[in-house]
Design a protein around this motif. Structure first.
Motif, PDB file in Angstrom:
ATOM      1  N   ALA A  95       0.914  -1.140  -0.006  1.00 31.17           N
ATOM      2  CA  ALA A  95       0.181   0.133  -0.066  1.00 31.17           C
ATOM      3  C   ALA A  95       0.721   1.357   0.266  1.00 31.17           C
ATOM      4  N   ASP A  96       2.041   1.143   0.852  1.00 33.03           N
ATOM      5  CA  ASP A  96       2.608   2.399   0.655  1.00 33.03           C
ATOM      6  C   ASP A  96       3.369   2.718  -0.334  1.00 33.03           C
ATOM      7  N   TYR A  97       3.991   1.823  -1.054  1.00 34.23           N
ATOM      8  CA  TYR A  97       4.788   2.072  -2.471  1.00 34.23           C
ATOM      9  C   TYR A  97       3.824   1.861  -3.488  1.00 34.23           C
ATOM     10  N   MET A  98       2.544   1.585  -3.607  1.00 30.84           N
ATOM     11  CA  MET A  98       1.793   1.308  -4.756  1.00 30.84           C
ATOM     12  C   MET A  98       1.779   2.661  -5.411  1.00 30.84           C
ATOM     13  N   PRO A  99       1.700   4.060  -5.068  1.00 29.51           N
ATOM     14  CA  PRO A  99       1.680   4.914  -6.058  1.00 29.51           C
ATOM     15  C   PRO A  99       2.725   5.313  -6.852  1.00 29.51           C
ATOM     16  N   ASP A 100       3.918   5.098  -6.235  1.00 27.58           N
ATOM     17  CA  ASP A 100       5.358   5.243  -6.797  1.00 27.58           C
ATOM     18  C   ASP A 100       5.439   4.373  -8.022  1.00 27.58           C
ATOM     19  N   LEU A 101       4.958   3.122  -7.527  1.00 26.00           N
ATOM     20  CA  LEU A 101       5.078   2.039  -8.559  1.00 26.00           C
ATOM     21  C   LEU A 101       4.149   2.072  -9.809  1.00 26.00           C
ATOM     22  N   ILE A 102       3.056   2.768  -9.712  1.00 28.54           N
ATOM     23  CA  ILE A 102       2.135   3.073 -10.645  1.00 28.54           C
ATOM     24  C   ILE A 102       2.888   4.298 -11.339  1.00 28.54           C
ATOM     25  N   HIS A 103       3.360   4.870 -10.866  1.00 23.56           N
ATOM     26  CA  HIS A 103       3.890   5.884 -11.680  1.00 23.56           C
ATOM     27  C   HIS A 103       5.008   5.391 -12.371  1.00 23.56           C
ATOM     28  N   ALA A 104       5.851   4.533 -12.027  1.00 25.01           N
ATOM     29  CA  ALA A 104       7.027   4.020 -12.680  1.00 25.01           C
ATOM     30  C   ALA A 104       6.746   3.140 -13.681  1.00 25.01           C
ATOM     31  N   MET A 105       5.578   2.492 -13.435  1.00 25.99           N
ATOM     32  CA  MET A 105       5.072   1.735 -14.658  1.00 25.99           C
ATOM     33  C   MET A 105       4.911   2.544 -16.138  1.00 25.99           C
ATOM     34  N   GLY A 106       4.401   3.691 -15.642  1.00 20.66           N
ATOM     35  CA  GLY A 106       4.078   4.833 -16.786  1.00 20.66           C
ATOM     36  C   GLY A 106       5.538   5.274 -17.398  1.00 20.66           C
ATOM     37  N   VAL A 107       6.434   5.173 -16.592  1.00 19.38           N
ATOM     38  CA  VAL A 107       7.734   5.786 -17.012  1.00 19.38           C
ATOM     39  C   VAL A 107       8.232   4.420 -18.057  1.00 19.38           C
ATOM     40  N   THR A 108       8.330   3.304 -17.522  1.00 20.91           N
ATOM     41  CA  THR A 108       8.467   2.243 -18.123  1.00 20.91           C
ATOM     42  C   THR A 108       7.790   1.787 -19.511  1.00 20.91           C
ATOM     43  N   LEU A 109       6.481   2.253 -19.502  1.00 19.52           N
ATOM     44  CA  LEU A 109       5.757   2.077 -20.628  1.00 19.52           C
ATOM     45  C   LEU A 109       6.000   3.075 -21.686  1.00 19.52           C
ATOM     46  N   GLY A 110       6.201   4.186 -21.129  1.00 18.48           N
ATOM     47  CA  GLY A 110       6.391   5.618 -22.010  1.00 18.48           C
ATOM     48  C   GLY A 110       7.703   5.050 -22.787  1.00 18.48           C
ATOM     49  N   LEU A 111       8.843   4.906 -22.028  1.00 16.77           N
ATOM     50  CA  LEU A 111      10.109   4.388 -22.628  1.00 16.77           C
ATOM     51  C   LEU A 111       9.930   3.417 -23.670  1.00 16.77           C
TER      52      LEU A 111
END
Lengths: 222, 256
Positions: free
Chosen positions: A14-30
């Protein structure tokens, strides 16, 4: 219980979910930017090679061989740590994008070129005999067939290259692996890494399924 | 009566591949509406001669005229325009496997002849109808038999309204039972007045349909005449030998 506590700690999740979702966006964009650039540039180079200009073809071959031979991480480190000395500050995201695009360009150029050389001479002759120019024959007849032949190896290469976005973690790009491994350091729990694995699966499983669909759709009997 | 127009004229044509002289001096005329048949042993340069007529092969020397225009000197950039006047049908069909039959027949009309799409489609359907394959317009080439593929290839060439049609062994890659359908299309074309130069081993068809038969051997036109003259009264030894060999093959094939 110890296993679940280590890898699937709900509080850490729960703590890190928001960060990770954002990171998924970065990976997907790349990944998407790399795929589009790499395939378009690779196709363009393969078509350019058809023109048969000796010097140009020599350069393309040297480029493709170097890019396929070097480990991408080496290029990433050279660009990220070397360029600032030349007064060029390139962001980590941009470095990963440039390097992976170059690598995918090299591989896809070779795949498209391989497909083009496999097109029977009769296809070219049929096109030219009906008054189509060399460029038109390439564009409407040879390349579409070469691209279809190239789809299975191209799909493999696209998946392999886009997974290399994880190399961004080495130079601080906030993509899935770097975000989750720093989360792992802060929380002392392996759970963020589990989340990273799941995040990669969420991105790549649909990509793999889509690739099967593409392969089937463009399969044609020759 | 007006003199029949010469649609295709070959004069002193020579072609070498490296040191090998394939064509050593070919002279040939095809008048408007004529069906001229070229026969001869394999390796005698028949296909090479045909391929020089739309410059798929570059002649080493000599001249070729299509509808009076000397095509052997025109610059490369004008080749595409010239090729629209010369339809070509290949032994191996060479349909585009990634396009439907209809698209195969439309492509060059739109891209080379710059016809509008509806016009190209109408013309394509008309040509497919002429070769008896209108109902296959939406099929992919791989779904057709060899004979059907070859008829589509003929329609593809005809759709560009060529003045001359070149046939390079159009039935050699076909199963025997499919040959007839392609020959029938060629016969219909002849009845419509199309000018045709045909390289083929279909001797029976040559007897029935050809206006003139050319016998080539060793890079030369050895003998030419009406089918009766060539098949009924061959003069040169080489033609006699060739004909007896061919008829033996036919007899052998029938005995199988």
């Amino acid at each position: 219980m110890r296993f679940i506590e280590t890898f699937f700690n709900t509080k850490v999740m729960a703590d890190y979910m928001p960060d990770l979702i954002h990171a998924m966006g970065v990976t997907l964009g790349l990944a998407v930017a790399t795929i589009i650039t790499g395939i378009l540039c690779g196709a363009a180079l393969a078509c350019l090679r058809v023109a048969g200009l000796k010097l140009v073809n020599f350069c393309i071959i040297v480029f493709a061989d170097i890019m396929r031979a070097l480990p991408p991480l080496v290029l990433i480190l050279i660009l990220f740590f070397g360029m600032p000395s030349l007064g060029l500050n390139i962001s980590g995201w941009m470095v990963v994008y440039i390097v992976l695009s170059l690598v995918l360009t090299a591989f896809s150029e070779e795949i498209f070129w391989g497909g083009l050389t496999a097109i029977p001479a009769g296809q070219w002759e049929a096109g030219r005999a009906t008054g189509l120019s060399k460029a038109q024959t390439l564009f409407y007849i040879a390349f579409p067939q070469a691209a279809r032949r190239g789809i299975p190896p191209l799909v493999n290469r696209v998946l392999a290259t886009t997974k290399l976005t994880a190399l961004g973690s080495v130079i601080g790009v906030k993509e899935i692996l770097s975000v989750s491994s720093s989360a792992q350091s802060f929380s002392g729990s392996a759970t963020p890494l589990t989340m990273a694995a799941i995040a990669y699966l969420i991105i790549f499983i649909p990509a793999v399924i889509a690739s099967h669909k593409i392969e089937r759709r463009y399969h044609f009997a020759t | 009566m007006t003199q029949p127009r010469t649609m295709l004229e070959i004069s002193g044509l020579e072609k070498s591949f490296g040191d090998i002289e394939v064509l050593k001096s070919i002279d040939l005329k095809v008048q408007e509406g004529e069906l001229v048949f070229v026969i001869g042993p394999s390796g005698s340069g028949k296909s090479t001669m045909l391929r020089c007529c739309n410059r798929l092969e570059e002649p080493t020397s000599g001249a070729i005229f299509i509808e009076g225009e000397r095509i052997t000197d025109i610059p490369r950039r004008d080749l595409d325009r010239m090729r629209l006047k010369v339809g070509m049908v290949f032994q191996g069909f060479h349909l585009y496997p990634h396009m439907s039959v209809l698209k195969n027949v439309m492509l060059a009309q739109i891209k080379a002849l710059k016809r509008a799409k509806p016009e190209a489609e109408a013309r394509a359907l008309e040509m497919l109808d002429q070769v008896g394959l209108k109902h296959k317009a939406d099929a992919m080439p791989a779904e057709l038999s060899g004979g059907q593929q070859q008829r589509v290839a003929i329609a593809r060439a005809l759709a560009l309204d060529p003045g001359v049609m070149l046939f390079d062994e159009p039935t050699s890659a076909l199963d025997p039972e499919l040959v007839g359908s392609v020959l029938k299309v060629m016969k219909d074309l002849r009845d419509k007045g199309m000018t045709m130069l045909v390289v083929s081993h279909e001797m029976q068809f040559a007897r029935e349909a050809a206006d003139r038969v050319i016998f080539m051997d060793g890079g030369y036109v050895v003998e030419q005449g009406t089918p009766e003259e060539i098949f009924g009264n061959p003069k040169s030894d080489r033609l006699k030998t060739f004909l007896s060999r061919v008829s033996h093959e036919d007899a052998g094939a029938e005995a199988d």
